[in-house]
Design a protein around this motif. Structure first.
Motif, PDB file in Angstrom:
ATOM      1  N   TYR A 153       0.761  -1.279  -0.056  1.00 24.42           N
ATOM      2  CA  TYR A 153       0.155   0.002  -0.012  1.00 24.42           C
ATOM      3  C   TYR A 153       0.929   1.198  -0.031  1.00 24.42           C
ATOM      4  CZ  TYR A 153      -2.862   3.739   1.810  1.00 24.42           C
ATOM      5  OH  TYR A 153      -3.637   4.876   1.818  1.00 24.42           O
ATOM      6  N   ARG A 154       0.652   2.108  -0.924  1.00 21.99           N
ATOM      7  CA  ARG A 154       1.111   3.595  -0.924  1.00 21.99           C
ATOM      8  C   ARG A 154       0.047   4.560  -0.564  1.00 21.99           C
ATOM      9  NH1 ARG A 154       3.531   3.028  -6.849  1.00 21.99           N
ATOM     10  NH2 ARG A 154       4.794   0.880  -6.598  1.00 21.99           N
ATOM     11  N   TYR A 179      -6.892   5.574  -2.339  1.00 20.53           N
ATOM     12  CA  TYR A 179      -7.606   4.244  -1.817  1.00 20.53           C
ATOM     13  C   TYR A 179      -8.054   3.483  -2.587  1.00 20.53           C
ATOM     14  CZ  TYR A 179     -10.276   1.468   1.748  1.00 20.53           C
ATOM     15  OH  TYR A 179     -10.298   0.199   2.298  1.00 20.53           O
ATOM     16  N   PRO A 198      -8.665  -3.390   0.292  1.00 20.98           N
ATOM     17  CA  PRO A 198      -7.495  -4.406   0.428  1.00 20.98           C
ATOM     18  C   PRO A 198      -7.389  -5.364  -0.647  1.00 20.98           C
ATOM     19  CG  PRO A 198      -9.593  -4.842   1.609  1.00 20.98           C
ATOM     20  CD  PRO A 198      -9.869  -3.663   0.890  1.00 20.98           C
ATOM     21  N   ILE A 232      -3.787  -5.750  -1.445  1.00 18.34           N
ATOM     22  CA  ILE A 232      -3.063  -4.709  -0.990  1.00 18.34           C
ATOM     23  C   ILE A 232      -2.412  -4.685   0.441  1.00 18.34           C
ATOM     24  CG2 ILE A 232      -3.169  -2.033  -1.157  1.00 18.34           C
ATOM     25  CD1 ILE A 232      -3.712  -3.327  -3.815  1.00 18.34           C
ATOM     26  N   LEU A 285      -2.800  -1.905   4.200  1.00 17.71           N
ATOM     27  CA  LEU A 285      -3.899  -0.768   4.234  1.00 17.71           C
ATOM     28  C   LEU A 285      -4.401  -0.898   5.652  1.00 17.71           C
ATOM     29  CD1 LEU A 285      -5.909  -1.922   1.233  1.00 17.71           C
ATOM     30  CD2 LEU A 285      -5.171   0.531   1.807  1.00 17.71           C
TER      31      LEU A 285
END
Length: 715
Positions: free
Chosen positions: A45-46, A94, A97, A116, A119
């Motif tokens: 996740y970024r 966003y 997940p 992901i 998160l």
């Protein structure tokens, strides 16, 4: 509604996947299995997935070349490009997940899962929907924080707190703070308590250096594995009034035209305050605290408190450059922050305002009458005219423009402005003649380069009279005509009359005599009577002389009067000489060559030349000389009016022969000349001519007979 849509999409995709998988198991079993070769992928996740930046590359093979494969991603903000890369279609902060990628072609239909990682836990219920394992749901709350700049010790000082809200009790997390101001430059400004999440500042900050910091707060387990976050923490630095207003320059300059209406903007003063522009700390107000000089009024100018515009307050009639005590005023300007309140900080600068000139004063001559004395025959400045002008020197409202308005019909005078002192320089450009007019009255007008303003005008003082008196001098005699051109025949007898010179003395009011003399006679052919000016020949005139050019002979004479001192004048005599047949013609060239065994008996073409002009030259008659027997061996034939052909009537042995010729011109009477042409009979071989260097034989009858006798034994 959005959550219901995601659940429905996941459920339908799951059923489709199970159905297709069952059908495939009933089908054929080959080495290549159509569909995704890897079914599950992970992406860290970024905070933001950047548009166009690939996240991963999927592996899909329909075992038929992947033609016309179409992909659909459960999150519509992503797509799979032609290189099988999963790429965001926009900046995504966003995504949930998990994502599912549906790949379909005529030969394959399959689904892959993308997890992901890292998160927040808000979407854990989706994992539950799919029957996947999940962790305890937590929420990391990090509120924004503020710090006032220029705080004093002690440090560290607490500025806020991070919170973890868990649905199930958990005490195994550790808080971490990262980013510029924490573990990046400038390092160590902020710290976080690993157990409580309390954030502290470690030293005094300066808002004018950095006005806000953006850090990241996260939690890890005891093994250092990421549990929550990172979550953005924004720390804003609150401004204090710690910067004075500063003007960009310490001294400003401006100009305003005299007589300008009240309220005319002169210039704008601008100061800068480094404090927060959204607060009163940088809200500036301007004020004039001093005017120098303070005459005729201490409040000649006003400054707009907010904009800094300086405008005139004084009335236009008092703003008169010529009556003010000075043309330059200095204003001391103060800029104060805190919207000008008593507690505000101040900065100062100086404004220098120059009152510029407009052309409201006409130039005026210092005298109505000027006198000048000029010698006749001379040119140059005769008199300087002085003026007064109350306008600003070295401006177009002061610089003068002079003009002659009357008294000079023949334009013998001109007037120019002296750039150094603005005076008018009246000059004589065509010499004056005392005998023609001993007195001239010139009327001069002066104006400015710039036009006068509407309420000013040129009066009588803007014109003046100049009386020019011409002084007599002894002028030299003048020849008329000059040059004197006459036509004479060359070779006229010596002492023949050529011309009569005429020189008169311009000083008609004086009784003076004139004497003549020769100044230049290149060939020495002429003589002149000193009193009468008659010119006669002293020698024969020769048109062919090197002193004659284009049939013209030029001599120069001088006339001298008996004034005190004597004055002289020069005149030119041009004699156009007519031609007389006094030059005999001659033959060219004088040498000709011919091969002794030549089949062509033409020896050469010769031409006639004559120094005389037509009709005393061509046409020429060229013939053999009068010696007997020449016509047995030689022949001369006319080619044109100037040339003839020499021919051999029989071959001659190698030798040099002098051929006599007689040439006659067409003059009346004609002139003849005996000429000889040297004919070289040469031995010729391979384009080379070997000629004899012995003396020439005269082409007489005896030589020709001897040549014939020598040739008999060869017959």
């Amino acid at each position: 509604m959005m959550e219901m849509g995601v659940r429905l999409f996941i459920f339908l995709v799951f059923l489709l996947h199970q159905t297709f998988a069952g059908g495939r198991e009933q089908g054929h079993h080959e080495d290549c299995v159509p569909g995704f070769q890897v079914k599950q992928y992970q992406v860290a996740y970024r905070q933001t997935f950047q548009k166009g930046l690939p996240l991963l590359k999927v592996e899909f093979d329909d075992c038929a070349g992947n033609e016309d494969v179409a992909f659909e991603v459960s999150v519509t903000k992503f797509h799979v490009d032609g290189d099988l890369n999963l790429v965001p279609l926009q900046d995504v902060t966003y995504s949930g997940p998990v994502m599912f990628i549906h790949g379909q072609s005529a030969h394959a239909d399959d689904i892959a899962q993308v997890d992901i990682t890292g998160l927040p836990l808000e979407s854990a219920h989706i994992l539950k929907l799919l029957g996947l394992p999940h962790r305890v749901k937590r929420s990391l709350l990090v509120p924004p924080m503020i710090v006032t700049e220029n705080q004093r010790a002690p440090f560290p000082r607490g500025i806020g707190k991070s919170h973890v809200i868990a649905t199930e009790k958990s005490w195994d997390h550790i808080f971490r703070l990262t980013g510029p101001g924490a573990d990046q430059d400038p390092k160590g400004l902020f710290t976080i308590d690993i157990d409580t999440g309390d954030v502290s500042v470690t030293r005094s900050l300066d808002r004018e250096v950095i006005d806000s910091y953006q850090l990241e707060v996260s939690t890890t387990d005891l093994n250092g594995n990421l549990v929550e976050g990172p979550v953005i923490l924004v720390i804003t630095i609150i401004d204090q009034n710690d910067n004075r207003p500063i003007f960009k320059e310490t001294r400003y300059t401006g100009e305003v035209l005299e007589g300008s209406p009240t309220g005319t903007t002169v210039m704008t003063m601008t100061a800068f305050d480094a404090d927060d522009p959204a607060t009163d700390n940088a809200a500036l107000r301007y004020n004039i605290i001093r005017q120098s000089p303070d005459k005729p009024s201490p409040n000649m100018f006003y400054i707009d408190a907010e904009r800094g515009d300086i405008v005139t307050v004084i009335s236009p009639t008092l703003l008169d450059r010529e009556t003010l005590p000075t043309t330059r005023y200095e204003l001391e300007i103060v800029a104060k922050d805190m919207a000008g309140s008593e507690v505000g900080l101040t900065g100062t600068a100086t404004a220098t305002i120059t009152i510029t000139d407009k052309n409201d004063h006409a130039p005026e001559f210092t005298h109505p009458l000027f006198e000048a004395y000029v010698y006749e025959g001379s040119t140059g400045v005769a008199v300087n005219l002085t003026i007064d002008d109350r306008d600003d020197p070295a401006t177009a409202a002061w610089r003068a423009v002079y003009s002659i308005i009357n008294g000079d019909p023949t334009r013998r005078f001109e007037i120019q402005t002296n750039p150094d002192n603005n005076e008018g320089m009246l000059s004589v450009v065509k010499p004056l003649d005392y005998e023609g007019a001993a007195f001239h009255k010139i009327f001069i007008k002066v104006e400015n380069e710039d036009p006068l303003v509407s309420d000013a005008g040129y009066g009588p003082s803007s014109t003046a009279t100049v009386q020019v008196k011409v002084l007599d001098i002894n002028e030299g005699p003048v020849f008329f005509p000059d040059p004197l051109v006459v036509t004479r025949m060359e070779n006229i007898p010596v002492e023949s009359f050529v011309a009569s010179l005429n020189a008169t003395d311009p000083d008609t009011l004086q009784l003076q005599s004139v004497r003549y003399a020769i100044l230049r006679d290149p060939a020495g052919w002429l003589t002149v009577n000193h009193l009468r000016g008659t010119v006669n020949t002293l020698a024969s005139l020769d048109r062919e002389s090197p002193y004659v050019h284009d049939n013209k002979y030029t001599a120069v004479f001088i006339a001298i009067d008996n004034g005190s001192p004597p004055a002289t004048g020069t005149g030119t005599l041009v004699i156009h000489l007519e031609d007389y047949n006094d030059n005999a013609p001659f033959v060219v060239p004088s040498v000709a060559r011919v091969c002794e065994d030549a089949h062509d008996m033409n020896v050469a073409i010769v031409g006639g030349r004559d120094k005389d002009l037509p009709p005393n030259g061509a046409p020429f008659k060229i013939e053999l000389g009068k010696q007997p027997g020449l016509d047995k061996t030689w022949k001369v034939t006319r080619v044109n009016s100037t040339h003839s052909q020499i021919m051999l009537l029989q071959s001659l042995k190698k030798a040099n022969y002098q051929l006599p010729l007689l040439i006659t011109d067409s003059g009346v009477p004609p002139l003849s000349n005996n000429s000889e042409v040297k004919v070289q009979v040469c031995f010729c071989k391979k384009n080379k001519m070997l000629c004899s260097s012995a003396h020439s034989h005269h082409a007489s009858l005896l030589v020709i007979l001897a040549t014939l006798m020598l040739s008999l034994p060869c017959l």
